[in-house]
Design an enzyme around this catalytic site. Sequence first.
Site, PDB file in Angstrom:
ATOM      1  CG  HIS A  40     -17.232 105.966  16.258  1.00 58.97           C
ATOM      2  ND1 HIS A  40     -16.071 106.896  15.812  1.00 58.97           N
ATOM      3  CD2 HIS A  40     -17.849 106.113  16.974  1.00 58.97           C
ATOM      4  CE1 HIS A  40     -16.998 107.678  15.844  1.00 58.97           C
ATOM      5  NE2 HIS A  40     -18.498 107.890  16.112  1.00 58.97           N
ATOM      6  CG  HIS A  87     -18.951 113.314  11.278  1.00 61.90           C
ATOM      7  ND1 HIS A  87     -20.766 113.093  10.968  1.00 61.90           N
ATOM      8  CD2 HIS A  87     -19.324 112.609  12.133  1.00 61.90           C
ATOM      9  CE1 HIS A  87     -21.338 113.174  11.874  1.00 61.90           C
ATOM     10  NE2 HIS A  87     -20.821 112.663  12.653  1.00 61.90           N
TER      11      HIS A  87
END
Length: 712
Positions: A40, A87
Site C-alpha cells: 500500500h 479506501h
Amino acid sequence: MREYIVRNLTDDEKSKIIKKLGRNPNDVEWAMIDVMWSEHVSYKSSRSFIRRFLRSSGRHVVVGPGQDAGIIRIADDIYIAFKIESHNHPSAVDPYGGSSTGIGGIVRDILSMGAQPIALLDSLHFGDLDKRRTWFHILGVVKGISDYGNRIGVPTVGGETKFSSCYNENPLVNVACIGIVNRIVPSVLNKPDSALVLYGNRTGRDGIHGVSFASETLDEESIEEDRSAVQIGDPLTEKLLIDASLEIFSRGLACALKDLGGGGLTCAVSEMVGKGGIGAVIELDRVPLREENMSPYEILISESQERMLLATSYDNLEEVISILNKYDIQWAVIGRSIPERKIIVKYKGKKIVDLPVEILVNVPIQRHPTKPRTKDFSKDLKFEPPSLEESLVKVLRNPNVSSKEWIYEQYDYEVQTRTVIKPGADATVLKITSEVGVAATLDSCADYASIDPYEGAKGAVAEAYRNITAVGGEPLAIVDNINAGDPNNPISYWEFRETVRGLGNAARAFSVPVVGGNVSLYNESPSGKIWPTLVVCMLGKVNIRHIMTPSLKKTNSILVLVGDTYNELGGSEYLKILGLHGYGSVPRVRYKKEKTNSKNVLRCIRKGMVLSVHDVSDGGIITAVAEMAIMGKKGIEVAIRSNLRGDIFAFSESHARYILEVPEEHVEDVLKITGGIAIGKTSSSSSFYFEVNDFCVDLPIRRLEEAYAIRW
C-alpha cells in the site's frame, strides 16, 4: 514493550534488510520498515509498470507524481490540485468508517499541497443488489461520504456507481478531490533544521496495521480481526484543520506539509525528509496521545485521522502556534529535520530508532509471474433478439444505467456555490472565475476490462475524454486509481499490467498526462477476485459561456449522431440483461476518430451551434437519446437505416460518438464540421419514437422515466 509481528515482509526481504543494516532491527524499527515496505505504501509490485507505461509531463503540468497531489495550470495564475485515492478494504469491513475516513484523507492530500479543497467526486462499485451484504456496503458508504463531506463544507459534485457480482465481498470506494492553489506548498522538505509540528487530533490505536490490512486479501477471519485497522473520522476537527492550514499558507509559514495517512507518523516523516535528501529526529514522548500505555511502535504506525505534519522555520514557529491556538487545535513540536540521511526516534531519553532513510523509502521493486487468460471471451455471438421496447425498458432499469439521484441527493453538492453542472450529467463543472471553469469526471469501464483489460483501460480514458468534451471542456490531465486482485495470482498480475499499459497508451494518444494516481491491489476474497477496474479522474478547462448539458432544450430541434457504430456488444448493458455478459467483442478505442470527433464537437459548441450534447456510452445510442428526452422532458422522433441489425446498432457501445441537439438553422454547418448524420428531431409530444431498420420503440416518455428513475 509489546512485541511487533511483521506482516508485510517475506523472509528474503527480511534477510536483505538485515544485511543492509549490518544488524537485526529492534521491534520498533521492524514496525517502521514493515509499514514502509507494505504494498500500500511502497508500490513495490506496481512501480515497474507505472514507470514503464505512464507519462506525466505536459504543458499544463506544474506538479506531477511523487507529491501528495498533482497540480495543473488551467489559465494564467490559476492552478488546480487534484488527487484520487481508494479506501476499499476499510469500506468492506466498516462501510461508514471506511468511506468517511477516505473522504477525510483525500481532502488532506489536497490541503497538503497548499490548496483549498473545493469539490469531491466518488467512484463506487458494489455487488449484486439482491445481496444483503451489498446493502450493508451501500448504506454505510453513501452515508459515510455524505456525513463527512457535508460537515466539512466540501461538495460532492459527481462520480459514478456501478454494480456487479465480482464486488460482492470487495466493494470499491475510490474518492477524488479538487482544490484551488494560491500558494504551492510541497510535501517534500529539503531544509535541515526545520521544526516538525504535528497538529490535529491526538494519536490513538485506531488504524494500526491499516496499510498491512490494505495489502492483504480479505476473508471472513481477516474482516473480523482487522476491524480495528479501520480509522475513526472526526469531520469537525477536519474543518478546523482546513481553516487553520489555509491561514498558515496565506502567511507563507509552511516549508512542507504532509497528511498522516497510511503508515501514520512513520510514513509522513520518512517521505517528507527522505524525498528531500535529508533526515529527521523525532521526540516520540511529545506526540499527544488519547490512549494510555501506547507502545512506541503503536504511536509510530497509528493511522488516527485528522493529523498533519508541518515543517516550518523556527523563526516562524511562534506565529504558526498562535494560528493553531486560535482554532483550538492540538499541536506539538515533535522534532526537527537534520542534514544526515537518517531517521532517529527518541523515547523516554533513549534512542530507540536509528535507520538510514534509504531503507524506509527506497523499497526494492517486486516482480511476479504473469499469465494471460486462456479463455476466449470474444467468441462469436449469436442470439435471437427480443423486442426493442422490452430491451430498452430493461436497460434503463438496470442499476448501472438508471438514475443515481437516490444516491447523490444525499450529498450537499452546492455548498461553496461553485457547482455549475450538478450530478447526473456527463461531467460536472465548477466555476473558478467569471469566465473560467473546471470540468471534472470520474469514469471506469470494468465491464469491458472483464473481457479485455487492455481495451477496458483504454475505454475508461476515452469515456472520460468524451465526458469532458460533452460539457464543452478541453481535456487537460488525469489522475487514476487502478483496482486489481492479488499480485501473487499470475492472471491478476497480468490483468494489472494490461490495465497500466492501456491507461498509458490512451493517455499518450490523447495528450492528457497522468499527474498522479493510486494502486489498490489484493481486492480478492475466497469467493473470487474483482474485475480489473481502472478509475480515471480527468479535468478539463471550460469557458463558462459555452457549457453544455445533456437535457434537450427545445422542440423541433434536429438530433445529430457524430461517430461510427460497430458490431461491438461485448461488455454492453444490453448483453447483461440477456444473460450474455462475456460474449462478443468489446468496443475498440480508435484514437484518431476519438480526437477528431472531440475537436469537431467542441468547435460546434464554441460557435454556438449546439443546444445540448450527450456522449454515447452505457446502453448505446438508444439509451443516450432516451436519457436526453427524460432529462429535457421532450418527445423524440428518430428513424435510422443501418447495415447492422437494428438491436445491435441501438445498443452497441462503440466509442467516439455523441448525440447533438442542433437548431434547424445550424444543421447544415454542424453536419459539415462533424461529418455526422441527422437521425431525428425533438417534438412537443410526450412520446418516444425510435426506429432502426425493422426494430421500433413507440412508448410514452413517462414509461421510460419510470424505468430510469427507479429507486433501489
